[in-house]
Design an enzyme around this catalytic site. Sequence first.
Site, mmCIF file in Angstrom:
data_model
loop_
_atom_site.group_PDB
_atom_site.id
_atom_site.type_symbol
_atom_site.label_atom_id
_atom_site.label_comp_id
_atom_site.label_asym_id
_atom_site.label_seq_id
_atom_site.Cartn_x
_atom_site.Cartn_y
_atom_site.Cartn_z
ATOM 1 N N HIS A 21 39.830 33.069 43.785
ATOM 2 C CA HIS A 21 39.602 34.157 44.738
ATOM 3 C C HIS A 21 40.322 35.436 44.318
ATOM 4 C CE1 HIS A 21 39.027 36.245 48.523
ATOM 5 N NE2 HIS A 21 38.252 35.257 48.932
ATOM 6 N N ALA A 77 55.932 39.321 44.954
ATOM 7 C CA ALA A 77 54.939 39.233 46.028
ATOM 8 C C ALA A 77 53.778 40.204 45.878
ATOM 9 C CB ALA A 77 55.617 39.455 47.387
ATOM 10 N N GLY A 78 53.826 41.080 44.891
ATOM 11 C CA GLY A 78 52.707 41.981 44.645
ATOM 12 C C GLY A 78 52.542 43.035 45.712
ATOM 13 N N HIS A 111 55.786 44.710 44.233
ATOM 14 C CA HIS A 111 56.943 43.847 44.488
ATOM 15 C C HIS A 111 57.045 42.869 43.322
ATOM 16 C CE1 HIS A 111 59.292 40.570 46.255
ATOM 17 N NE2 HIS A 111 59.713 41.438 47.174
ATOM 18 N N GLY A 161 55.127 52.239 51.260
ATOM 19 C CA GLY A 161 55.910 51.456 50.317
ATOM 20 C C GLY A 161 55.972 52.067 48.931
#
Length: 321
Positions: free
Chosen positions: A80, A169-170, A166, A161
Amino acid sequence: MLIESVPNVSEGRRLDVVDRLADAIEAGPGVYLLDRTSDASHNRSVFTIAGEHGPVSDALERLVAAAVHDIDMEAHSGEHPRIGAIDVIPFVPLASTTMDDCVELARSFGERIAARFQLPVFLYAKAASRPERVKLADVRRGQYEGLKEEIDQLGRAPDFGPTQMHPSAGAVAVGARPFLIAYNINLDSSDVELARRIARRVRESGGGLPRVQGNGFWIEELGRAQVSMNLLDFATTPLWLVWETVRDLAAEDGVALAESELIGLAPLAAFLDVADRADAPMEDPIESRLAIAARYLRLRDFSPMQALELRLEAARAGDPT
């Protein structure tokens, strides 16, 4: 304000991690975890939660914290498309809540988690800040690996942001949208190229069905090719029409449909629309009409509790089924 949210996380294989994510959602009062689905091939889990906007937002923040702690995108792979550990968080209006309410919630929540977790947050769908970010597929362009290279480039910076991913965590997409039905049809075939051709013909962007997105995948645990779709407006394109269209397209290549499946829940009205198509007697009990609809679509592992309203009613009454 009563809302639904269907956060998608990039973990569907380590079920101990998925359990911890579910526990994080349920760690506070006033939120109902109505459904959870994990898929190993997609390496993805989908949670369906509902409640008042305050408890739901708090539960989502706990989920983000748990996912940031437990999921490393540098080690992630799956079928996915995805951009982060918490890939997407939609806010969906229920009852008297308006779409404008959900847009405001999505934007304030996105800003909140960007500041706390130093996560790049992209607003999409009705909450999008620019036209080219309305479609989730456009936000996900290049997936995690591509966005990692492009996030600091002109036009690719997040709404909130840092302009860098990150480290584990992307990034995350946060939006507001109408009810979406995640619906997969498994072919009685291992021909994944056929599934992709059908997906291209059935999705709106290929001139197919309005408000339908689709792609074709190989599902290892089933040994079948799958046409995986999102129905963005079931009132415009109902479930039965998607099933029949894929059936007819597959038949052109001499292939039958094995079954279909829902990822998460669907509104009761979507099932009853299928029941009408299948000539289910109007006077029959709801459960009987739902069973007829499920047989028409060959829904795998169907339960009446996949109807959102029935599941929420049971949850609020304290019935765990």
